[in-house]
Design an enzyme around this catalytic site. Sequence first.
Site, PDB file in Angstrom:
ATOM      1  N   GLY A   1       0.836  -1.207   0.000  1.00  0.00           N
ATOM      2  CA  GLY A   1       0.000   0.000   0.000  1.00  0.00           C
ATOM      3  C   GLY A   1       0.868   1.254   0.000  1.00  0.00           C
TER       4      GLY A   1
ATOM      5  N   ARG B   1       1.101  -4.941  -5.043  1.00  0.00           N
ATOM      6  CA  ARG B   1       1.342  -6.144  -4.226  1.00  0.00           C
ATOM      7  C   ARG B   1       1.538  -7.272  -5.233  1.00  0.00           C
ATOM      8  NH1 ARG B   1      -2.845  -3.520  -1.051  1.00  0.00           N
ATOM      9  NH2 ARG B   1      -1.939  -2.899   0.919  1.00  0.00           N
TER      10      ARG B   1
ATOM     11  N   ASP C   1       5.384  -5.196   5.951  1.00  0.00           N
ATOM     12  CA  ASP C   1       5.967  -6.498   6.294  1.00  0.00           C
ATOM     13  C   ASP C   1       5.897  -7.509   5.142  1.00  0.00           C
ATOM     14  OD1 ASP C   1       3.248  -6.669   6.583  1.00  0.00           O
ATOM     15  OD2 ASP C   1       3.300  -7.761   8.478  1.00  0.00           O
TER      16      ASP C   1
ATOM     17  N   THR D   1       4.443   2.370   5.650  1.00  0.00           N
ATOM     18  CA  THR D   1       3.049   1.934   5.767  1.00  0.00           C
ATOM     19  C   THR D   1       2.298   2.875   6.696  1.00  0.00           C
ATOM     20  OG1 THR D   1       1.578   0.282   6.761  1.00  0.00           O
ATOM     21  CG2 THR D   1       3.856   0.197   7.451  1.00  0.00           C
TER      22      THR D   1
ATOM     23  N   ASP E   1      -0.008   2.025   8.498  1.00  0.00           N
ATOM     24  CA  ASP E   1      -0.551   1.257   9.629  1.00  0.00           C
ATOM     25  C   ASP E   1       0.340   1.242  10.874  1.00  0.00           C
ATOM     26  OD1 ASP E   1      -2.788   0.665   8.180  1.00  0.00           O
ATOM     27  OD2 ASP E   1      -2.158  -1.354   7.631  1.00  0.00           O
TER      28      ASP E   1
ATOM     29  N   ASP F   1       2.522  -0.873  11.780  1.00  0.00           N
ATOM     30  CA  ASP F   1       2.427  -2.198  12.394  1.00  0.00           C
ATOM     31  C   ASP F   1       3.726  -2.986  12.254  1.00  0.00           C
ATOM     32  OD1 ASP F   1       2.196  -2.382   9.659  1.00  0.00           O
ATOM     33  OD2 ASP F   1       0.662  -3.938   9.688  1.00  0.00           O
TER      34      ASP F   1
ATOM     35  N   ARG G   1      -6.195  -2.916   8.731  1.00  0.00           N
ATOM     36  CA  ARG G   1      -6.748  -4.270   8.582  1.00  0.00           C
ATOM     37  C   ARG G   1      -6.308  -5.145   9.752  1.00  0.00           C
ATOM     38  NH1 ARG G   1      -6.073  -5.743   2.739  1.00  0.00           N
ATOM     39  NH2 ARG G   1      -3.910  -5.349   3.275  1.00  0.00           N
TER      40      ARG G   1
HETATM   41  O1  F6P Z   1      -1.590   0.203   3.680  1.00  0.00           O
HETATM   42  C1  F6P Z   1      -2.222  -0.556   4.657  1.00  0.00           C
HETATM   43  C2  F6P Z   1      -3.686  -0.511   4.424  1.00  0.00           C
HETATM   44  O2  F6P Z   1      -4.016   0.826   4.392  1.00  0.00           O
HETATM   45  C3  F6P Z   1      -4.574  -1.243   5.394  1.00  0.00           C
HETATM   46  O3  F6P Z   1      -4.837  -0.560   6.569  1.00  0.00           O
HETATM   47  C4  F6P Z   1      -5.782  -1.466   4.530  1.00  0.00           C
HETATM   48  O4  F6P Z   1      -6.587  -2.489   4.989  1.00  0.00           O
HETATM   49  C5  F6P Z   1      -5.155  -1.800   3.244  1.00  0.00           C
HETATM   50  O5  F6P Z   1      -3.980  -1.055   3.172  1.00  0.00           O
HETATM   51  C6  F6P Z   1      -6.007  -1.554   2.039  1.00  0.00           C
HETATM   52  O6  F6P Z   1      -5.239  -1.750   0.908  1.00  0.00           O
HETATM   53  P1  F6P Z   1      -5.741  -1.731  -0.588  1.00  0.00           P
HETATM   54  O7  F6P Z   1      -6.431  -0.451  -0.783  1.00  0.00           O
HETATM   55  O8  F6P Z   1      -4.504  -1.808  -1.402  1.00  0.00           O
HETATM   56  O9  F6P Z   1      -6.619  -2.918  -0.716  1.00  0.00           O
END
Ligand code: F6P
Length: 328
Positions: free
Chosen positions: A16, A77, A108, A131, A133, A135, A177
Site C-alpha cells: 500500500g 502487491r 511487512d 506503511t 498502519d 504495524d 486491517r
Molecule cells: O496500507 C495498509 C492498508 O491501508 C490497510 O490498513 C488497509 O486495509 C489496506 O492497506 C487496504 O489496501 P488496498 O487499498 O490496497 O486494498
Amino acid sequence: MASKQVSRIGVLTSGGDAPGMNAAVRAVVRTGIYHGMEMFGIMRGYNGMIEDEIIPMNSRSVANIIQRGGTILKTARSKEFFEVEGRKKAYDNLLKHGIDGLVIIGGDGSFTGAQKFSNEFDIPCIGLPGTIDKDIAGTDFTIGFDTAVNTAVEAIDKIRDTADAHDRLFIVEVMGRDAGYIALHSGIATGAENILIPETKTDIEELIASLTEKEKRKKLVNLIVVAEGDEFGGANEIAVIIKQRLPNADTKVCILGHIQRGGSPTCIDRLIASRMGYHAVECLLNGKHNVMVGIQNNKMNYIPLDTAVKAKQKISSEWFKIVKILAS
Ligand code: F6P
C-alpha cells in the site's frame, strides 16, 4: 550478513502506498549519487523487477517530489514475486542492469519477499518501513503514519462538529486491517468516547453499557472510532448492533477509507523518510545487509528483515484507561 561492495542500487516502493514514500525515494537516490553510485528506479514494486520496468535515476529524477503523496515509482502487491519463478525472472533483470543492492520501501509483506529474494540470490536488501498502519516492530515511526493519522484527525474533528449540532452518535471507521494504531491515535486526539481495534478484544456489552449510561445522563454526542480490522467488523457491523440495542440513539456511520493514504506528507513523515533513506544507502555501503532501518528513541535501529516481519508493535493497555477517564 553478506559484505559485497555495492555500487548500483535499485529502489522500489511496494504494498500500500504511504505519504512520504517519495521523500524516501529522493533520499535514497540522492545519497547514492553523493557516494558515486548508479541509481535505478524499479516501477510498480516487485512487478517492475519481474517485467524489467527499471529506469536509471539521477538527482533531477527526484526533484520536486518531497512534498507529494503517492509514489512516483508506483506500487503494487506482487503475487508473482512470491513464486520462485517470479523471483528468478527478477534476478535476471537485476543482473542485466548490474544492480547489486536493493532498497525496498514498504510493509511487512514486502520485507518477506525481500528476505526470500536475498537468501536465494545473494542480493543485499534494505527495508524502509513505509506503511500508514505503523504495524512494524523495531521502529517508533513508519513512513506515512503521521500523515494518515493527521488526515483522520482532521476528518473526525469535522464529524464531531456535525455530531454535536445534531446530538448524534457517530461510528467512524479508519484504516487498519490488522493494526489499530490509526484508530488509537486519531481516537485519542479527537476525544473519542470509544476506540475499537484488532489488537484488543472488543467487549460489545461494555460498549452498550457505557453508551446506555451516557444516554441516561443526556450525553448524546458520542464518537466511536473503529479500525476496519476489529474482530466485530468495521463501522457498518458495529452500527447494526448499536441500532438494535439502542434504537433511540441517532446513529450514523462514516468510513474514511483511502483519503487516509493520500495527501502531502507531514513534516514528520518527510523527516523520517529522508533520514531513513539516507541510512539505507549507508547500510548498503557499510555492509550492513538485509536489515530494516528503523528509528527508536531518536536513534537509528537496524533489525534483521525476518525479525521485522514477525514482530508487531505492542499497544499499551494504559491507553484504554486514559480513553475511559477522558471521555467521561
Ligand atoms: O496500507 C495498509 C492498508 O491501508 C490497510 O490498513 C488497509 O486495509 C489496506 O492497506 C487496504 O489496501 P488496498 O487499498 O490496497 O486494498
